[in-house]
Design an enzyme around this catalytic site. Structure first.
Site, PDB file in Angstrom:
ATOM      1  N   HIS A 241       4.503  -6.178  -1.515  1.00 15.44           N
ATOM      2  CA  HIS A 241       3.577  -5.072  -1.752  1.00 15.44           C
ATOM      3  C   HIS A 241       2.676  -5.367  -2.952  1.00 15.44           C
ATOM      4  O   HIS A 241       1.446  -5.241  -2.870  1.00 15.44           O
ATOM      5  CB  HIS A 241       4.384  -3.790  -1.993  1.00 15.44           C
ATOM      6  CG  HIS A 241       3.573  -2.602  -2.396  1.00 15.44           C
ATOM      7  ND1 HIS A 241       3.318  -1.562  -1.543  1.00 15.44           N
ATOM      8  CD2 HIS A 241       2.965  -2.274  -3.563  1.00 15.44           C
ATOM      9  CE1 HIS A 241       2.582  -0.655  -2.159  1.00 15.44           C
ATOM     10  NE2 HIS A 241       2.365  -1.070  -3.407  1.00 15.44           N
TER      11      HIS A 241
ATOM     12  N   GLU B 185      -3.134   2.395  -3.005  1.00 10.28           N
ATOM     13  CA  GLU B 185      -1.870   1.888  -2.471  1.00 10.28           C
ATOM     14  C   GLU B 185      -1.919   1.591  -0.977  1.00 10.28           C
ATOM     15  O   GLU B 185      -1.041   0.905  -0.447  1.00 10.28           O
ATOM     16  CB  GLU B 185      -0.747   2.888  -2.743  1.00 10.28           C
ATOM     17  CG  GLU B 185      -0.421   3.101  -4.208  1.00 10.28           C
ATOM     18  CD  GLU B 185       0.162   1.861  -4.869  1.00 10.28           C
ATOM     19  OE1 GLU B 185       0.801   1.062  -4.164  1.00 10.28           O
ATOM     20  OE2 GLU B 185      -0.041   1.689  -6.079  1.00 10.28           O
TER      21      GLU B 185
ATOM     22  N   TYR C 165       0.752   8.598  -3.135  1.00  9.17           N
ATOM     23  CA  TYR C 165       1.638   7.607  -2.533  1.00  9.17           C
ATOM     24  C   TYR C 165       1.861   7.911  -1.058  1.00  9.17           C
ATOM     25  O   TYR C 165       1.682   7.055  -0.186  1.00  9.17           O
ATOM     26  CB  TYR C 165       2.968   7.577  -3.291  1.00  9.17           C
ATOM     27  CG  TYR C 165       3.748   6.301  -3.109  1.00  9.17           C
ATOM     28  CD1 TYR C 165       3.553   5.219  -3.966  1.00  9.17           C
ATOM     29  CD2 TYR C 165       4.677   6.155  -2.077  1.00  9.17           C
ATOM     30  CE1 TYR C 165       4.258   4.042  -3.798  1.00  9.17           C
ATOM     31  CE2 TYR C 165       5.389   4.983  -1.918  1.00  9.17           C
ATOM     32  CZ  TYR C 165       5.176   3.937  -2.780  1.00  9.17           C
ATOM     33  OH  TYR C 165       5.869   2.760  -2.611  1.00  9.17           O
TER      34      TYR C 165
END
Length: 710
Positions: free
Chosen positions: A497, A526, A640
């Site tokens: 990630h 993200e 997120y």
């Protein structure tokens, strides 16, 4: 057609003249800047003839850090003074916009040279000097953002509506917006108050973050109190003077204990201690900052800080965030209740008590997963030696994005564990950027996984492109034996990630530093890396990142790959409630309501969101939650889960069943990574998906009912 041709010719001629003038202007400014003895010495010793492209400085002594910070402040002051001195009737792109763009491009790397040691240096003196420098630089930046004389010159240029390129106009608009969001539209006495509030908020946030970074809290346990922990974990612990084993509250100790320790009293003690970290010193800091943020927001004409903070995000308004989170809670709660019942049954079976507490969640999820899918995570680690994982990650990103990553030892690094790579375009052979891998935990190092941009990729006005530079900080635990360090699958996912964030930074081709790579809207940042996590669950890519530590020819089996994929889909609703929706709801309340007792709020809110589960007494997790205080994350903790929604849409639409397709990978690179922040995130998504984004894929993947698109 003739008129259009003449217009195009005029724009081209103007652009050429502007570039020539900018070279002369910027050259004079830089000559003044590098005249400082310190910078001449450092550039000659470290950077050499590559100073045009590589400006980030490594290995500065504490005194040099402070001195460089002062040099940067003085140079910035001179450039702002020069811009402010431009007569309003003579404003031009060359004498107003270009100097400020150049300043942003070149000072970023040098500022990071001062700030970065706070995160990685083994020297406490260097970390303190770095913190001192960061305070100096942030205070100066705050003062510059409140300069009315500079704002008036920029606003005058903007109002004249000169013909400029789209990205130039975006930069100009953002400049004006930034000044106005700092209060430059206010009356002088109100501007002074806004400046004071901004400075105080920044100061308190720095102290808050440093308290967490420097926290060395630990607990001591006997071996019996750590029953259930893997032998390698036990061997990695230090022994105190009392003969007990020392357990820190950092992720490398906290999460394994919460997942595997069979002794509930130990799990409870560790969880309570972690949620009490920095509570005494940080709780008043947090609540003071919240109060100051509300005051500043109202002064600037906003209802609350959330409205102010979200203005530049995809969501735009707090109401949009609240609607998103409420709908997600509505659709997730029924599934979460079923998942919790499963855990309650397991706990009753093991302890004779079906009331699942916060300290039980990770432990019983792990037990449930082992029972349902028969997967031993510790045994699985045997397939993930860190060097094999690193090699596989490099190969996957190289193939997918059309890159070549070449390890380099030409420059020194800040620690012997750090590895440096140059990133090349595989076709054009051009160097796109430089990355550093700092993978292992050590004393004084920032103890979370993150990517730190060290230098922005952008055009300089001397026809030279400044390459992007970034560092990946992980906190893997080095093996206590001679065996190579083995990673848990969750660590592999985190590594992959964060590597995606580095690729976003390096692949960006923005012309301006402030649009480079990761400077996209905070609630989109993200999404690309969330999408890339899927490669950690697919057979083809997993086999590229694995081999058995005792037999390199033995690859991970199809069966284990299938089990990992099944594990990913276990308990999605409960995880979303605990990890995202609780924190997102807390964050929004903190930044929309006033005069909040954060400890009492969390005690009330946690059971409301997380199915009646009580918060541990005497704790305040907000006091150690960096996201509530760090710039760009405040009022954005919803991001997120928001990003996961878009990540699911991108993956299912373009990559599902097709993960190593280089053509699709290049489309992802060119349409999502290359633009950086030169476009709005919504437009980037539309360009890649070929339509408006949808939540359908996320809901489908997690087995939840669908609701209307965002």
């Amino acid at each position: 057609m003739a008129t259009r041709a003449r217009q195009k010719e005029m724009v081209t001629r103007t652009s050429r003249q502007r570039q020539q003038q900018a070279i002369q202007y910027a050259g004079a400014a830089i000559a003044v800047f590098v005249a400082g003895k310190l910078l001449r010495r450092i550039f000659k010793a470290i950077v050499g003839d590559k100073s045009n492209k590589f400006k980030f400085l490594i290995g500065l002594e504490p005194s040099q850090i402070r001195k460089l910070a002062q040099e940067l402040i003085e140079r910035s002051q001179r450039v702002h003074d020069q811009v402010a001195a431009v007569p309003l009737q003579k404003v031009s792109y060359v004498n107003v916009i270009a100097p400020l763009a150049r300043l942003e491009a070149e000072e970023f790397a040098l500022m990071q040279s001062c700030k970065f040691p706070r995160l990685v240096s083994t020297s406490k003196e260097a970390r303190q000097a770095s913190l001192d420098a960061e305070k100096m630089l942030d205070e100066h930046k705050s003062k510059c953002s409140m300069r009315e004389d500079v704002y008036l010159v920029i606003k005058t240029f903007c109002d004249k509506k000169f013909m400029v390129q789209p990205e130039e106009q975006r930069f100009i608009d953002r400049l004006v917006k930034d000044y106005e969001r700092k209060g430059l539209r206010l009356r002088p006495e109100m501007r002074g108050e806004a400046e004071r509030l901004n400075a105080r908020i920044g100061e308190l946030c720095n102290v808050f973050q440093n308290n967490i970074n420097e926290d060395e809290s630990s607990l001591s346990f006997t071996v019996g109190e750590l029953t259930g922990m893997h032998s390698d974990f036990i061997k990695s612990l230090n022994t105190g003077e009392d003969g007990k084993l020392k357990v820190t509250l950092k992720p490398i100790h906290y999460f394994p204990i919460m997942e595997y320790c069979k002794v509930r009293a130990t799990r409870s003690a560790v969880a309570a201690a972690r949620y009490r970290r920095c509570m005494k010193e940080n709780t008043p800091l947090l609540e003071k900052v919240l109060d100051l943020r509300h005051k500043l927001a109202r002064l600037l004409g906003y209802k609350n800080w959330a409205e102010y903070s979200l203005e530049l995000c995809m969501a735009k308004k707090p109401e949009k965030v609240q609607e998103f989170q409420e709908k997600m809670v509505e659709h997730i709660t029924p599934a979460a209740l079923r998942e919790l019942k499963l855990l309650q049954d397991l706990k009753e079976e093991e302890e004779g008590n079906s009331v699942v507490g916060l300290e039980d969640i990770l432990y019983y999820i792990q037990k449930a997963e082992r029972r349902m899918i028969n997967l031993d995570i510790n045994d699985l680690s045997q397939y993930f030696p860190v060097d094999t994982v690193t090699s596989g990650i490099l190969k996957i990103y190289e193939h997918l994005l059309g890159l070549k990553l070449q390890e380099s030892r030409s420059r020194h690094v800040w620690h012997e564990d750090v590895r440096e790579y140059e990133v090349f375009d595989s076709e054009k052979k051009a160097c796109l950027g430089i990355i550093y891998l700092d993978l292992f935990s050590r004393e004084g190092k920032y103890n979370h996984a993150c990517v730190v941009p060290l230098q922005p990729g952008c055009d300089l006005d001397d026809s030279c492109r400044q390459v992007p530079v970034a560092a990946l900080l992980m906190n893997f635990t080095k093996s206590a034996t001679n065996i190579e360090t083995l990673l848990k699958h969750s660590e592999l996912v985190s590594y992959f990630h964060e590597f995606g964030h580095m690729m976003h930074h390096v692949c960006s081709q923005a012309s301006f530093a402030r649009f480079s790579g990761l400077q996209v809207e905070s609630d989109f940042r993200e999404a690309p890396s969330h999408m890339l996590e899927n490669w950690c669950y697919e057979k083809e890519s997993l086999k590229m990142m694995s081999c058995h530590c005792k037999d390199p020819q033995k690859e991970i089996t199809d069966g284990l790959c299938n089990l990992l994929k099944a594990k990913r889909k276990s308990f999605p609703a409960l995880r979303a409630l605990r990890n995202h929706l609780f924190l997102g709801t807390l964050d929004l309340i903190l930044h929309t309501e006033e005069k909040i007792d954060t400890e009492l709020l969390i005690k009330r809110l946690y059971p409301e969101v997380v199915l009646g589960m009580p918060m541990l007494d005497g704790t305040n997790l907000a006091a150690s939650t960096l996201h509530l205080m760090s710039g760009g994350c405040d009022a954005a903790c919803y991001a997120y889960l928001w990003s996961e929604v878009f990540a699911a849409d991108m993956f299912e639409t373009k990559f599902k069943g097709n993960i190593m397709n280089n053509i699709v990978g290049m489309e992802f690179r060119n349409k999502v990574l290359v633009p950086g922040a030169t476009k709005d995130a919504v437009q980037i998504l539309k360009d890649f998906l070929g339509r408006d984004p949808s939540v359908d894929a996320y809901l489908r993947i997690n087995g939840l009912n669908q609701f209307d698109d965002l």
